[in-house]
Design an enzyme around this catalytic site. Structure first.
Site, PDB file in Angstrom:
ATOM      1  N   GLY A 213       0.472  -1.396  -0.015  1.00 31.43           N
ATOM      2  CA  GLY A 213       0.182  -0.108  -0.009  1.00 31.43           C
ATOM      3  C   GLY A 213       1.197   1.319  -0.125  1.00 31.43           C
ATOM      4  N   ASN A 214       0.249   2.369   0.596  1.00 29.60           N
ATOM      5  CA  ASN A 214       1.265   4.163   0.706  1.00 29.60           C
ATOM      6  C   ASN A 214       0.474   4.774   1.688  1.00 29.60           C
ATOM      7  OD1 ASN A 214      -0.722   5.197  -0.983  1.00 29.60           O
ATOM      8  ND2 ASN A 214      -1.074   3.726  -3.140  1.00 29.60           N
TER       9      ASN A 214
END
Ligand code: CTP
Length: 404
Positions: A213-214
């Site tokens: 993810g980020n």
């Protein structure tokens, strides 16, 4: 759910008609819809409804004269400030006497001086007996006031205070509210337009418990959605995993998790939209195989084979017809050059450039610093601002370019 009146500063003017007792409900309804309310009265209106009632309901002091005569230290009640404070002014009830004075520029009380100073839209809800309402001079006054740009909320028919039956009864408070809501909506620049926004991160599963993810919070996209909705658009917000929520009558949220699910949601909405903005931080790669069971650690190193996700924005650029398409670029070097290349490659009308070199810009915070580049490569650089203000700048630019 928030009303279009939610963020508005409303100045209510009360004049001396029996319908002034209904103004208490009107103040209450504005407060309920989230507006900030101040009240100004003519001196004679105080015989019909008390300032105490209206100040309690509006949560603000109520003024009816330029000075408070009983208080020798009283400050001057500044009608100019009051007039400029308001986003909209509503005179309800508006008597024949006050309306006639408004039409000739008479300013012998605080309400009239405030009306003359106000630059915002002014609504007036006449209230008088039927013969007064029908008098040619009253009609002339209505016409003149509307020619000046004021907006009339017509009186209703029914039994009047005199016992006579006819037109002249002030519109009901709920009618006044919906009249003003509809009038504001009708004049909004994005009325009838559909806006599609992607926002937030995407999560690409590695196994049942892990993902790539980020740090995107989704905040910028949510602010864009709110800005569009407040301009009258119907908004579809396709939102990756985010802790933030949004609650607005005009915003439909479609929650998604991965780049693939975001792409799927976009494909079913894009065709019918007028403006699309890709503010999501979409993963460019995802694990080629998702393990069905949790991956166990071993002593050796471990690697995951990644494959490309679909570039959703590029897809929109390749199929777009009349849609106005906006992308984001987060760059660390050679910023403007890279952003211009993206604008061309993805067939965009506008690109919003964030530089990670700017303090306060980017993913997580409440602020952002952007540079806007349009399809002619014209560049506008903005100061560091809240994401709410940045969203407004972006829509100002979109509206300007679409109307050019
Ligand atoms: N975008 C998208 N779908 C993807 C990747 C990006 O819709 N799979 C959109 C983003 O929402 C953003 C813009 O494309 O509007 C960012 O593009 P890009 O700069 O290509 O993403 P980066 O991954 O930062 O690209 P690069 O590695 O080339 O800098």
């Amino acid at each position: 759910m928030s009303s279009i009146l939610g963020s508005k500063k409303v100045l209510i003017g009360v004049t001396a008609g029996i319908a002034a007792y209904k103004t208490a409900s009107l103040v209450r309804l504005f407060i309920k819809s989230g507006a900030e309310v101040k009240v100004v009265m003519t001196p004679a209106a105080k015989d019909f409804v008390t300032p105490l009632t209206l100040s309690t309901l509006s949560k603000n002091p109520v003024n009816s004269s330029f000075f408070n005569e009983e208080d020798e230290n009283a400050e001057w009640n500044n009608h100019v400030e009051l007039g400029l404070w308001a986003d909209l002014m509503v005179i309800a009830p508006a008597t024949a006497n006050t309306l006639s004075k408004m039409s000739t520029g008479n300013s012998d009380n605080l309400l009239l001086a405030t009306y003359l100073s106000a630059k915002c839209p002014v609504y007036f809800a006449p209230a008088m007996d039927l013969d007064m309402y029908n008098h040619p001079s009253t009609h002339e006054t209505f016409q003149k006031l509307q020619e000046f740009g004021n907006i009339m909320i017509p009186a209703e028919s029914g039994e009047l205070a005199s016992g006579l039956v006819g037109q002249g009864r002030m519109a009901e408070p709920a009618t006044i509210i919906s009249f003003i809501e509809n009038d504001i909506l009708d004049k909004l620049p994005l009325k009838g337009q559909k806006v599609l926004i992607t926002a937030g991160p995407t999560y690409e599963a590695i196994d049942p418990v892990r993902f790539i993810g980020n740090h995107s919070s989704g905040k910028m996209g949510i602010e864009l959605a709110k800005a569009a909705a407040n301009l009258g658009a119907r908004v579809t917000l396709i939102l990756g995993p985010s802790s933030l929520t949004v609650n607005h009558d005009f915003i439909k949220v479609v929650p998604v998790v991965s780049a693939a699910s975001m792409y799927e949601a976009v494909t079913s909405e894009f065709d019918t939209c007028n403006i699309a903005i890709a503010s999501a931080a979409v993963a460019d790669y995802r694990p080629k195989h998702i393990a069905e069971q949790k991956i166990k650690k071993a002593d050796s190193n471990f690697s995951i084979e990644l494959e490309r996700t679909t570039d959703i924005l590029k897809w929109m650029g390749s199929v777009k017809k009349d849609q106005f398409l906006v992308g984001f670029a987060l760059e660390t070097e050679n910023e403007e050059e890279n952003a211009k290349n993206k604008l061309k490659k993805k067939n965009l009308d506008l690109i919003v450039l964030n530089s990670l070199n700017d303090k306060g810009a980017g993913f997580k915070g409440q602020t952002n610093k952007v540079t806007l580049i349009n399809h002619k490569f014209e560049i506008k650089a903005f100061e560091l601002k809240t994401k709410t203000a940045v969203a407004q700048d972006i829509f100002n630019e979109i509206n300007e370019l679409r109307n050019a």
